[in-house]
Design a protein around this motif. Structure first.
Motif, short mmCIF file in Angstrom:
data_model
loop_
_atom_site.label_atom_id
_atom_site.label_comp_id
_atom_site.label_asym_id
_atom_site.label_seq_id
_atom_site.Cartn_x
_atom_site.Cartn_y
_atom_site.Cartn_z
N ILE A 1 -6.87 -3.15 -2.66
CA ILE A 1 -5.99 -2.77 -3.77
C ILE A 1 -4.57 -3.28 -3.50
O ILE A 1 -3.94 -3.89 -4.35
CB ILE A 1 -5.98 -1.23 -3.98
CG1 ILE A 1 -7.35 -0.76 -4.51
CG2 ILE A 1 -4.86 -0.81 -4.93
CD1 ILE A 1 -7.56 0.75 -4.43
N ALA A 2 -4.10 -3.03 -2.28
CA ALA A 2 -2.73 -3.45 -1.93
C ALA A 2 -2.59 -4.98 -2.00
O ALA A 2 -1.62 -5.49 -2.56
CB ALA A 2 -2.38 -2.95 -0.52
N ALA B 1 0.84 -1.21 0.00
CA ALA B 1 0.00 0.00 0.00
C ALA B 1 0.88 1.26 0.00
O ALA B 1 0.63 2.20 -0.76
CB ALA B 1 -0.93 0.00 1.22
N VAL B 2 1.91 1.25 0.83
CA VAL B 2 2.82 2.40 0.92
C VAL B 2 3.52 2.63 -0.42
O VAL B 2 3.62 3.76 -0.90
CB VAL B 2 3.85 2.19 2.06
CG1 VAL B 2 4.93 3.27 2.05
CG2 VAL B 2 3.14 2.15 3.42
N GLN B 3 3.96 1.54 -1.05
CA GLN B 3 4.63 1.66 -2.34
C GLN B 3 3.68 2.13 -3.45
O GLN B 3 4.07 2.92 -4.31
CB GLN B 3 5.26 0.32 -2.75
CG GLN B 3 6.46 -0.04 -1.89
CD GLN B 3 7.06 -1.37 -2.31
OE1 GLN B 3 6.47 -2.13 -3.07
NE2 GLN B 3 8.23 -1.66 -1.79
N LEU B 4 2.45 1.63 -3.40
CA LEU B 4 1.46 2.06 -4.41
C LEU B 4 1.21 3.55 -4.29
O LEU B 4 1.05 4.25 -5.29
CB LEU B 4 0.16 1.28 -4.25
CG LEU B 4 0.20 -0.17 -4.74
CD1 LEU B 4 -1.05 -0.91 -4.29
CD2 LEU B 4 0.33 -0.23 -6.26
N ARG B 5 1.19 4.03 -3.07
CA ARG B 5 0.98 5.47 -2.84
C ARG B 5 2.19 6.26 -3.36
O ARG B 5 2.05 7.27 -4.03
CB ARG B 5 0.78 5.71 -1.34
CG ARG B 5 0.83 7.16 -0.92
CD ARG B 5 -0.42 7.94 -1.26
NE ARG B 5 -0.23 9.33 -0.96
CZ ARG B 5 -0.43 10.31 -1.83
NH1 ARG B 5 -0.86 10.07 -3.03
NH2 ARG B 5 -0.24 11.56 -1.47
N ALA B 6 3.39 5.77 -3.06
CA ALA B 6 4.61 6.50 -3.42
C ALA B 6 4.96 6.39 -4.91
O ALA B 6 5.34 7.37 -5.53
CB ALA B 6 5.78 6.01 -2.57
N LYS B 7 4.83 5.16 -5.45
CA LYS B 7 5.35 4.90 -6.81
C LYS B 7 4.30 4.46 -7.81
O LYS B 7 4.58 4.36 -9.00
CB LYS B 7 6.41 3.79 -6.74
CG LYS B 7 7.55 4.02 -5.80
CD LYS B 7 8.53 2.84 -5.89
CE LYS B 7 9.60 2.91 -4.84
NZ LYS B 7 9.29 2.13 -3.65
#
Length: 150
Positions: free
Chosen positions: A136-137, A74-80
């Motif tokens: 989603i994540a 989730a964090v990566q989807l938000r960032a990248k």
């Protein structure tokens, strides 16, 4: 390809913290839900041989890994806008899931159990936006693992 909003990332972060606050309990809930839906899953996880024991360190460690990887996704989807997993880790995940013959249906059982566990962890904090963010994540993570399964 799902990107997450800033709010969704914040919701995932806070619910991940809620999950970790009672890791043994939430881990047991997670595997209990999996076994209710798919009793045969007992054969896929060596630590479930004698049922769900929340004091089993392997059970806690595996649950933490599943939720942690989903949270990180989730964090990566938000960032990248995409997920990056180290090649060695991805190769390992792919081969383990392939070797155990994990099916799409089983990935769905785990997803449902993960969402219900987070729902219990956050209580009144549960809402559609939070659910969608974890979904989603998880879907992106599952797709990445399935690709590695060849």
């Amino acid at each position: 390809m799902g990107a997450l909003t800033e709010k969704q990332e914040a919701l995932v972060n806070s619910s991940w913290e809620a999950f970790k606050q009672n890791l043994p309990h939430h881990s047991a809930v997670f595997y209990t839900l999996i076994l209710e839906k798919a009793p045969a899953a007992k054969n896929l996880f060596s630590f479930l041989a004698n049922g769900v024991d929340q004091n089993n360190p392997k059970l806690k460690a595996h649950a933490e890994k599943v939720f942690e990887m989903t949270h990180d996704s989730a964090v990566q989807l938000r960032a990248k806008g995409s997920i990056v997993i180290a090649d060695a880790v991805l190769k390992h995940l792919g081969s383990v899931h392939l070797q155990k013959g994990v099916t799409d249906a089983q990935f769905l059982v785990v997803k449902e159990a993960l969402l219900k566990t987070i729902k219990e962890a956050v209580g009144d904090g549960w809402n559609d936006e939070l659910s969608n963010a974890w979904e989603i994540a998880y879907d992106e993570l599952a797709a990445t693992i399935k690709k590695a399964m060849g």
